[in-house]
Design a protein around this motif. Structure first.
Motif, PDB file in Angstrom:
ATOM      1  N   THR B  35       8.233 -70.803  46.388  1.00 16.27           N
ATOM      2  CA  THR B  35       7.125 -69.840  46.441  1.00 16.27           C
ATOM      3  C   THR B  35       6.282 -70.069  47.690  1.00 16.27           C
ATOM      4  OG1 THR B  35       7.081 -69.712  44.033  1.00 16.27           O
ATOM      5  CG2 THR B  35       5.096 -68.997  45.185  1.00 16.27           C
ATOM      6  N   GLY B 364      11.137 -67.639  44.010  1.00 14.87           N
ATOM      7  CA  GLY B 364      10.220 -67.981  45.099  1.00 14.87           C
ATOM      8  C   GLY B 364       9.806 -66.722  45.841  1.00 14.87           C
ATOM      9  N   ALA B 368       6.150 -65.096  45.292  1.00 20.43           N
ATOM     10  CA  ALA B 368       5.321 -65.055  46.503  1.00 20.43           C
ATOM     11  C   ALA B 368       4.821 -63.630  46.722  1.00 20.43           C
ATOM     12  CB  ALA B 368       6.122 -65.540  47.711  1.00 20.43           C
TER      13      ALA B 368
END
Ligand code: FAD
Ligand code: ZN
Lengths: 92, 404
Positions: B35, B364, B368
């Motif tokens: 992330t 991730g 994000a």
């Protein structure tokens, strides 16, 4: 293997038992009055503490009876064993 | 001599935590590191700290059996897991770091007529979603993995399997180190030995975290704490529909290459692959009870070994080297929870249960995006917390008895 003290049979191996999740989750008294949020809480949400947890066990390969336990989920120590109709004992 | 890289303790710094960050990510496992990496790389958000209570990627990231696949039944799951698999396919190049991603395929065995029907259904669903999948019969299983016992004379005979050729394994430590190095190079602070003990809010909005190394202010906070997310969410009075359970794995001593693919059986509950170095890596089911002790029951291992021996008689003389457990957070529909919370700027990524390693690059990227934009990425949209209220579950457990 963990020994679990069945209130009726005494200490037996963990493999004889069936886990029943959180104890003291009461069926709603007035189901028709519940909102969607209340139903979600009742059906899907359970306490998930790191520490003492009141939960249900069944001695399924023995006397087949259900009972409650308070177990520390960090150590697996059984802090109290009690019957379904008894209130959660104070353990600390 | 091996081709494995040197021990990489020089891949990142150990900075002192700053007083404030734009984004604080809680949990330095694969998900937290990925992330942070995509926040910096894709969204240019580099004022980021990853806070890890222990050592980097010492949680489930270091404990899983590394199976990577995307052959899930439902469109929602296919979306996010296939997104992840595509990222895996370019990850080594993207990170500039070896991760030993090996697309050796996965066989999901069927042992009953109902297994067979469910498997064929899943194969067809996978194909409709553009995911590689085939149904192979018992002879086909034998061809792909000759050491599988396909005799009809066992209690749960192998009737066939689904096969996903693009599935495989990767070296989990290297994946974490690769993400850690790349995130560090983009300016992310990786802070170990820093336990989050409180989450502060003002007017329903997150303002920072209390940690074992002091208070850290934050514009946004993303939770990536795997099995421990319930405990963290309680810090802001948020209940989650999760139960945390021990999940064990074990490895044998090093052996000659004998096992060319990944074999999984939900029915007899064992998963086997052979690590690059040669250990047989095996996983099983979770312990039934809730637990945080990173220690599981011995009878699970006994059952797992019995299943492994029936499926792979050649393992009979292999020695067991190590067993261990991680703590996994299981949701009622066996699907993850990703997205916003009732607390503004506090974001959730949890509930991956036994199967989140394969999602590492995908989640991730998706998490994000969710943090950066303040709204769910399209692949995260089905996985909101309020699906348990609306009833729009993504029931992979019922669909595929999914594990790992
Ligand atoms: C035995 C086993 C086998 C598995 N096999 C597979 C598999 O084959 N394939 C697959 O896809 N998945 C598998 N999984 C699941 C997978 O490992 C997890 O879903 C995934 O690793 C979770 O994301 P993560 O990597 O960020 O978690 P973790 O690596 O556990 O990261 C969470 C981090 O948060 C930290 N943390 C927790 N609380 C705090 C706090 N208060 N403050 C700061 N830090 C905190 C923890 O120390 C930990 O490092 C397996 C898991 C286990 C245990
Ligand atoms: Zn009994």
């Amino acid at each position: 293997m963990q020994l679990i003290p069945c209130p009726w049979c005494g200490p037996r191996e963990e493999a004889e038992f069936h886990y029943g999740g959180q104890a003291h989750v009461a069926y709603p008294e007035d189901p028709a009055a519940l909102s969607d949020e209340d139903w979600a809480k009742f059906v899907f949400f359970r306490a998930n503490p790191s520490g003492p947890y009141a939960e249900r066990w069944s001695h399924s390969a023995g006397c087949r009876r259900w009972f409650n336990a308070v177990r520390d989920t960090r150590t697996h120590d059984l802090l109290a064993i009690y019957r379904l109709d008894e209130p959660r004992p104070v353990t600390s | 001599m091996t081709d494995l890289p040197e021990h990489p303790d020089f891949l990142w710094d150990n900075p002192e935590p700053k007083k404030a960050y734009d984004v604080v990510v809680v949990g330095g496992g694969g998900h937290g590191l990925a992330t942070a990496y995509y926040l910096a790389k894709v969204f240019g958000i580099t004022d980021v700290a990853v806070l890890e209570k222990g050592w980097l990627a010492g949680g489930n990231m270091a404990r899983n059996t590394t199976i990577i696949r995307s052959n899930y039944l439902w469109d929602e799951s296919s979306g996010i897991y296939e997104h992840s698999l595509k990222l895996w396919e370019g990850l080594e190049e993207d990170l500039g770091y070896p991760i030993l991603f090996s697309q050796r395929g996965v066989l999901n065995l069927a042992h009953t007529l109902q297994d067979v029907r469910d498997s064929v259904r899943r194969v067809e669903a996978n194909k409709l979603n553009g995911i590689d999948a085939e149904w192979v019969d018992a002879a086909g299983v034998k061809e792909i993995c000759p050491i599988v016992n396909t005799s009809p004379d066992v209690r749960y005979p192998v009737l066939g399997a689904t096969y996903q050729p693009r599935a495989g394994i990767a070296k989990h430590d290297y994946v974490a180190w690769g993400f850690a190095r790349a995130a560090h190079e983009l300016g992310v602070d990786l802070i170990q030995n820093c336990e989050v003990t409180g989450i502060s809010t003002r007017d329903g909005r997150v303002t920072g975290v209390e940690t074992s190394r002091g208070r850290i202010a934050a514009g946004k906070v993303g939770l990536c704490a795997a099995g421990h997310t319930s405990v963290l969410a309680r810090l802001v009075g948020l209940d989650l529909p999760l139960n945390s359970h021990p999940l064990q794995a074990l490895v044998s001593e090093l052996l000659e290459p004998v096992h060319p693919t990944v074999v999984m059986s939900n029915a007899v509950h064992v998963y086997v692959s052979q690590a690059h170095k040669g250990e047989l890596v095996m996983g099983a089911g979770i312990d039934s009870y809730n637990g945080y002790g990173q220690r599981g029951s011995f009878h699970i291992i006994e059952e797992q070994m019995a299943a492994a021996l029936e499926l792979f008689p050649v393992f009979a003389r292999a020695h067991l080297l190590r067993t261990w457990a991680g703590i996994v957070d299981v949701s009622p529909d066996a699907s993850p929870i990703i997205g916003l919370t009732p607390v503004e700027n506090l974001f959730l990524n949890c509930g991956w249960g036994t199967g989140g390693f394969k999602a590492t690059p995908g989640v991730g990227d998706v998490f994000a995006a969710t943090i950066a934009r303040g709204k769910p990425h399209e692949y995260a949209e089905p996985f909101t917390l309020d699906r348990f209220t609306t009833g729009a579950l993504v029931d992979e457990h019922g669909a595929a008895a999914v594990a790992h």
